[in-house]
Design a protein around this motif. Structure first.
Motif, PDB file in Angstrom:
ATOM      1  N   PRO A 253      92.713  39.087  60.113  1.00 51.51           N
ATOM      2  CA  PRO A 253      92.892  40.500  59.750  1.00 51.51           C
ATOM      3  C   PRO A 253      92.216  40.880  58.432  1.00 51.51           C
ATOM      4  CG  PRO A 253      94.938  39.628  60.598  1.00 51.51           C
ATOM      5  CD  PRO A 253      93.991  38.458  60.471  1.00 51.51           C
ATOM      6  N   ASN A 254      92.293  40.005  57.438  1.00 47.32           N
ATOM      7  CA  ASN A 254      91.639  40.306  56.158  1.00 47.32           C
ATOM      8  C   ASN A 254      90.124  40.358  56.307  1.00 47.32           C
ATOM      9  OD1 ASN A 254      93.895  40.603  54.504  1.00 47.32           O
ATOM     10  ND2 ASN A 254      94.055  38.416  54.132  1.00 47.32           N
ATOM     11  N   ALA A 255      89.562  39.409  57.061  1.00 52.39           N
ATOM     12  CA  ALA A 255      88.111  39.421  57.292  1.00 52.39           C
ATOM     13  C   ALA A 255      87.707  40.680  58.050  1.00 52.39           C
ATOM     14  CB  ALA A 255      87.699  38.178  58.067  1.00 52.39           C
ATOM     15  N   LEU A 256      88.522  41.058  59.006  1.00 47.57           N
ATOM     16  CA  LEU A 256      88.239  42.259  59.792  1.00 47.57           C
ATOM     17  C   LEU A 256      88.302  43.511  58.922  1.00 47.57           C
ATOM     18  CD1 LEU A 256      87.667  43.106  62.738  1.00 47.57           C
ATOM     19  CD2 LEU A 256      90.134  43.375  63.039  1.00 47.57           C
ATOM     20  N   GLY A 257      89.317  43.601  58.072  1.00 50.80           N
ATOM     21  CA  GLY A 257      89.446  44.752  57.201  1.00 50.80           C
ATOM     22  C   GLY A 257      88.299  44.896  56.224  1.00 50.80           C
ATOM     23  N   VAL A 258      87.860  43.761  55.665  1.00 46.96           N
ATOM     24  CA  VAL A 258      86.720  43.781  54.740  1.00 46.96           C
ATOM     25  C   VAL A 258      85.479  44.311  55.438  1.00 46.96           C
ATOM     26  CG1 VAL A 258      85.138  42.296  53.472  1.00 46.96           C
ATOM     27  CG2 VAL A 258      87.592  41.986  53.206  1.00 46.96           C
ATOM     28  N   SER A 259      85.281  43.904  56.689  1.00 52.12           N
ATOM     29  CA  SER A 259      84.090  44.328  57.428  1.00 52.12           C
ATOM     30  C   SER A 259      84.168  45.790  57.847  1.00 52.12           C
ATOM     31  CB  SER A 259      83.914  43.461  58.682  1.00 52.12           C
ATOM     32  OG  SER A 259      83.796  42.101  58.334  1.00 52.12           O
ATOM     33  N   ARG A 275      83.055  57.546  66.686  1.00 56.70           N
ATOM     34  CA  ARG A 275      82.785  56.111  66.633  1.00 56.70           C
ATOM     35  C   ARG A 275      83.740  55.407  65.673  1.00 56.70           C
ATOM     36  NH1 ARG A 275      76.705  54.376  65.875  1.00 56.70           N
ATOM     37  NH2 ARG A 275      77.757  52.347  66.077  1.00 56.70           N
ATOM     38  N   VAL A 276      84.181  56.093  64.631  1.00 56.64           N
ATOM     39  CA  VAL A 276      85.193  55.521  63.745  1.00 56.64           C
ATOM     40  C   VAL A 276      86.469  55.261  64.536  1.00 56.64           C
ATOM     41  CG1 VAL A 276      86.650  55.898  61.722  1.00 56.64           C
ATOM     42  CG2 VAL A 276      84.243  56.586  61.668  1.00 56.64           C
ATOM     43  N   GLY A 277      86.828  56.213  65.405  1.00 59.65           N
ATOM     44  CA  GLY A 277      88.014  56.043  66.242  1.00 59.65           C
ATOM     45  C   GLY A 277      87.903  54.839  67.152  1.00 59.65           C
ATOM     46  N   ARG A 278      86.730  54.664  67.743  1.00 60.12           N
ATOM     47  CA  ARG A 278      86.532  53.496  68.602  1.00 60.12           C
ATOM     48  C   ARG A 278      86.582  52.205  67.778  1.00 60.12           C
ATOM     49  NH1 ARG A 278      82.397  56.708  71.006  1.00 60.12           N
ATOM     50  NH2 ARG A 278      80.751  55.389  70.094  1.00 60.12           N
ATOM     51  N   LEU A 279      86.072  52.290  66.564  1.00 60.59           N
ATOM     52  CA  LEU A 279      86.078  51.130  65.678  1.00 60.59           C
ATOM     53  C   LEU A 279      87.508  50.647  65.430  1.00 60.59           C
ATOM     54  CD1 LEU A 279      83.770  49.633  64.044  1.00 60.59           C
ATOM     55  CD2 LEU A 279      84.506  50.982  62.079  1.00 60.59           C
ATOM     56  N   ILE A 280      88.390  51.577  65.083  1.00 55.38           N
ATOM     57  CA  ILE A 280      89.773  51.200  64.786  1.00 55.38           C
ATOM     58  C   ILE A 280      90.509  50.781  66.046  1.00 55.38           C
ATOM     59  CG2 ILE A 280      90.610  53.586  64.908  1.00 55.38           C
ATOM     60  CD1 ILE A 280      91.937  50.833  62.600  1.00 55.38           C
ATOM     61  N   SER A 281      90.244  51.444  67.172  1.00 46.12           N
ATOM     62  CA  SER A 281      90.897  51.072  68.432  1.00 46.12           C
ATOM     63  C   SER A 281      90.554  49.643  68.818  1.00 46.12           C
ATOM     64  CB  SER A 281      90.485  52.037  69.550  1.00 46.12           C
ATOM     65  OG  SER A 281      90.900  53.359  69.268  1.00 46.12           O
ATOM     66  N   ASN A 282      89.301  49.277  68.629  1.00 43.77           N
ATOM     67  CA  ASN A 282      88.861  47.930  68.991  1.00 43.77           C
ATOM     68  C   ASN A 282      89.350  46.872  68.013  1.00 43.77           C
ATOM     69  OD1 ASN A 282      87.475  48.935  71.211  1.00 43.77           O
ATOM     70  ND2 ASN A 282      85.551  49.173  70.074  1.00 43.77           N
ATOM     71  N   ALA A 283      89.711  47.282  66.801  1.00 43.64           N
ATOM     72  CA  ALA A 283      90.072  46.311  65.766  1.00 43.64           C
ATOM     73  C   ALA A 283      91.565  45.995  65.728  1.00 43.64           C
ATOM     74  CB  ALA A 283      89.635  46.825  64.396  1.00 43.64           C
ATOM     75  N   LEU A 284      92.405  46.902  66.191  1.00 44.60           N
ATOM     76  CA  LEU A 284      93.843  46.727  66.012  1.00 44.60           C
ATOM     77  C   LEU A 284      94.397  45.515  66.754  1.00 44.60           C
ATOM     78  CD1 LEU A 284      95.167  50.398  66.040  1.00 44.60           C
ATOM     79  CD2 LEU A 284      95.256  48.766  64.149  1.00 44.60           C
ATOM     80  N   VAL A 337      94.144  49.415  59.073  1.00 45.76           N
ATOM     81  CA  VAL A 337      94.276  50.874  58.995  1.00 45.76           C
ATOM     82  C   VAL A 337      93.947  51.379  57.590  1.00 45.76           C
ATOM     83  CG1 VAL A 337      95.913  52.785  59.148  1.00 45.76           C
ATOM     84  CG2 VAL A 337      95.941  50.983  60.884  1.00 45.76           C
ATOM     85  N   GLY A 338      94.440  50.662  56.581  1.00 44.01           N
ATOM     86  CA  GLY A 338      94.188  51.094  55.208  1.00 44.01           C
ATOM     87  C   GLY A 338      92.720  51.050  54.837  1.00 44.01           C
ATOM     88  N   ARG A 339      92.013  50.018  55.282  1.00 40.95           N
ATOM     89  CA  ARG A 339      90.589  49.925  54.957  1.00 40.95           C
ATOM     90  C   ARG A 339      89.783  51.030  55.635  1.00 40.95           C
ATOM     91  NH1 ARG A 339      88.880  46.905  50.737  1.00 40.95           N
ATOM     92  NH2 ARG A 339      86.977  46.257  51.819  1.00 40.95           N
ATOM     93  N   VAL A 387     107.150  49.666  56.165  1.00 38.69           N
ATOM     94  CA  VAL A 387     107.126  51.108  55.875  1.00 38.69           C
ATOM     95  C   VAL A 387     105.712  51.559  55.543  1.00 38.69           C
ATOM     96  CG1 VAL A 387     107.912  52.878  54.247  1.00 38.69           C
ATOM     97  CG2 VAL A 387     109.534  51.196  55.144  1.00 38.69           C
ATOM     98  N   GLY A 388     104.993  50.781  54.738  1.00 38.45           N
ATOM     99  CA  GLY A 388     103.620  51.129  54.391  1.00 38.45           C
ATOM    100  C   GLY A 388     102.702  51.171  55.587  1.00 38.45           C
ATOM    101  N   MET A 389     102.893  50.251  56.518  1.00 37.44           N
ATOM    102  CA  MET A 389     102.078  50.231  57.732  1.00 37.44           C
ATOM    103  C   MET A 389     102.308  51.474  58.579  1.00 37.44           C
ATOM    104  SD  MET A 389     102.512  49.644  61.254  1.00 37.44           S
ATOM    105  CE  MET A 389     103.984  48.620  61.394  1.00 37.44           C
ATOM    106  N   VAL A 390     103.561  51.843  58.764  1.00 39.04           N
ATOM    107  CA  VAL A 390     103.881  53.023  59.579  1.00 39.04           C
ATOM    108  C   VAL A 390     103.285  54.277  58.957  1.00 39.04           C
ATOM    109  CG1 VAL A 390     105.757  54.503  60.395  1.00 39.04           C
ATOM    110  CG2 VAL A 390     105.975  52.004  60.555  1.00 39.04           C
ATOM    111  N   GLN A 391     103.403  54.408  57.665  1.00 30.58           N
ATOM    112  CA  GLN A 391     102.904  55.607  56.989  1.00 30.58           C
ATOM    113  C   GLN A 391     101.383  55.697  57.060  1.00 30.58           C
ATOM    114  OE1 GLN A 391     104.596  56.031  53.101  1.00 30.58           O
ATOM    115  NE2 GLN A 391     103.912  58.146  52.854  1.00 30.58           N
ATOM    116  N   ARG A 392     100.694  54.592  56.814  1.00 31.38           N
ATOM    117  CA  ARG A 392      99.229  54.598  56.884  1.00 31.38           C
ATOM    118  C   ARG A 392      98.740  54.896  58.302  1.00 31.38           C
ATOM    119  NH1 ARG A 392     100.472  51.284  52.787  1.00 31.38           N
ATOM    120  NH2 ARG A 392      99.026  51.020  51.014  1.00 31.38           N
ATOM    121  N   SER A 393      99.398  54.317  59.292  1.00 32.32           N
ATOM    122  CA  SER A 393      98.994  54.545  60.682  1.00 32.32           C
ATOM    123  C   SER A 393      99.146  56.017  61.053  1.00 32.32           C
ATOM    124  CB  SER A 393      99.838  53.677  61.618  1.00 32.32           C
ATOM    125  OG  SER A 393      99.644  52.304  61.336  1.00 32.32           O
TER     126      SER A 393
END
Length: 473
Positions: A253-259, A275-284, A337-339, A387-393
């Motif tokens: 997950p950290n490597a994925l977020g950095v990229s 394409r940003v939407g597809r990026l996040i959908s494919n990464a989760l 999500v945060g990245r 809580v932070g994850m839910v809010q960012r998502s």
């Protein structure tokens, strides 16, 4: 380099880093004991907090502005100047409070603390610039070099010269310097004279990103700092060893977020939110796919992992390890999500979520540690991250349309539960009492999980698709 390729390259090196770091911590924890390794962990906590006081969101701001492609040389020069000003402030602060710092850590480390912060900032400049050049995968070797030098010199000083925790600090400083010098040889961008426009551009981004940047350190070190104040250095050592074991689950997950950040930034700068939407959908899904089975494995073998690898005195933190590993599931989602939020230039939204999670983290640690000890610290951190994850998502949903991989998460959870059942059966038949036996049950778990993934058609298709994407680069 694509997100898949760069994240996989980082993941591969992160696995090597984790292996080296895990072996090093195992050796150091056994050699120094909970109190000795605890002193080093307290030093690290202070070091990271001071670093965040220099960063204040500046690292991500430099990466973001460089990835946009304009005035890179001037932007880098401006970023370096801002970092130097922050370093001077930290130096004055440490010198003014060197007595309390030495007393808190239990070692005379104030001067070394300044050197460590300076060396780490140099290494960070190199890696941040490479990320801004969209060459995330090339940072992998720098992280590996840093870790190798730290581990080798740590062994030399601690085992060879009996320096105690201070020897590990020497290794940290040397690792950062090697990483910086190697990184400089890779850079295409060279710093130019700073400009007022570039400084303002960086500061305009950091005014919101400062809170997320500080929030990372609040989450990572609040529990350790409060444990150090309320409990003992030995408690710090036991807790942080459990934390380091749990952190292995976040390698991918950290490597994925950095990229993701520079890629999302480049797409957002072109206005391509689809394409940003597809990026996040494919990464989760990939972000959590390897964390979930780790939760089930830890439920079965947490005590064995700590007791066999680090020593019987660490086995008491088994429940702490279970809670921390469970907390890595929401943390993995939050990383991704945060990245992306930072990449689409919405650090303000990340800042709001970070304030809530940070306040909750500090408050829960202060309340729960005196009453429940180390388990209270683990629960506080896990709840705050959830809580932070839910809010960012939720915030990302208001900016970009993306899909949650609910069905596949449920499938991989079911496969992981089956794996956990197999491990319980193995445990009832075979007593795991040494490293060889522990490695054996880990291999049984990995084999069972991999088999389950291949049996489920949708998971098998995703695994093969990811492998094909990686080969294409």
């Amino acid at each position: 380099m694509s997100v898949t390729r760069s994240s996989s390259k980082l993941f591969a090196v992160n696995v090597a880093n984790a292996g080296i770091g895990f072996l090093a911590v195992t050796v150091f924890a056994r050699e120094l004991g909970p109190a000795g390794i605890g002193a080093f962990f307290l030093f690290q906590a202070l070091f990271r907090v001071l670093e965040s006081g220099i960063d204040l969101g500046l690292n991500t701001a430099i990466e973001k502005r460089l990835s946009e492609g304009s005035s890179r040389e001037t932007m880098l020069g401006s970023g370096i100047v801002l970092k130097f000003v922050g370093f001077l402030g930290v130096t004055v602060l440490v010198l003014a409070f060197r007595g309390p710092v030495n007393s808190y850590v239990g070692e005379p480390v104030a001067g070394l603390l300044i050197l460590t912060v300076g060396a780490s900032q140099l290494a960070t400049i190199a890696t941040t610039t490479l990320r801004g050049e969209l060459r995330v995968g090339e940072t992998a070797v720098l992280f590996l070099a840093n870790q190798v030098v730290y581990a080798l010199l740590g062994v030399v000083f601690v085992l060879g010269f009996d320096t105690g925790p201070v020897g590990l600090v020497y290794g940290v400083i040397a690792g950062s310097l090697v990483s910086f010098l190697w990184g400089v040889t890779k850079l295409d961008t060279r710093p130019a004279r700073p400009s007022v426009v570039s400084v303002r551009s960086l500061l305009s981004y950091t005014k919101y990103n400062v809170i997320p940047a500080l929030g990372v350190q609040v989450h990572n070190w609040t529990d350790v700092l409060i444990i150090g104040l309320i409990l003992t250095q030995a408690d710090v050592g036991s807790y942080e060893v459990a934390w380091r074991v749990a952190a292995i689950t976040l390698l991918f997950p950290n490597a994925l977020g950095v990229s993701l950040l520079p890629q999302a930034s480049a797409l957002s700068a072109r206005g391509d939110r689809e394409r940003v939407g597809r990026l996040i959908s494919n990464a989760l899904f990939p972000a959590v796919a390897l964390v979930i089975p780790a939760v089930f494995g830890t439920l079965v073998f947490a005590e064995s992992i700590l007791g066999i690898l680090f020593g019987p005195e660490y086995a008491a933190a088994a429940l702490v390890l279970i809670v921390l590993v469970a907390g890595k599931v929401p943390e993995a989602v939050q990383v991704v999500v945060g990245r992306v939020l930072l990449g689409i230039d919405r650090p303000d939204l990340v800042a709001r979520a970070t304030v809530v999670a940070a306040v909750l983290n500090v408050g829960l640690n202060v309340v729960l540690i005196p009453r429940y000890g180390l388990v209270g610290a683990a629960v506080a951190t896990t709840l705050a991250f959830t809580v932070g994850m839910v809010q960012r998502s939720w915030y990302l949903r208001t900016e970009v349309a993306y899909r949650l991989p609910v069905a596949n998460v449920l499938r991989v959870t079911a496969v992981s539960a089956v794996m956990g059942g197999v491990l319980v059966g193995v445990q009832s038949v075979v007593a795991v009492t040494d490293v060889l036996g522990l490695v054996g049950v880990v291999l049984v778990g990995v084999t069972t999980f991999a088999t389950g993934v291949l049996v489920v058609p949708s998971l098998r298709a995703l695994a093969f698709d990811y492998a094909r994407t990686y080969r294409r680069g």
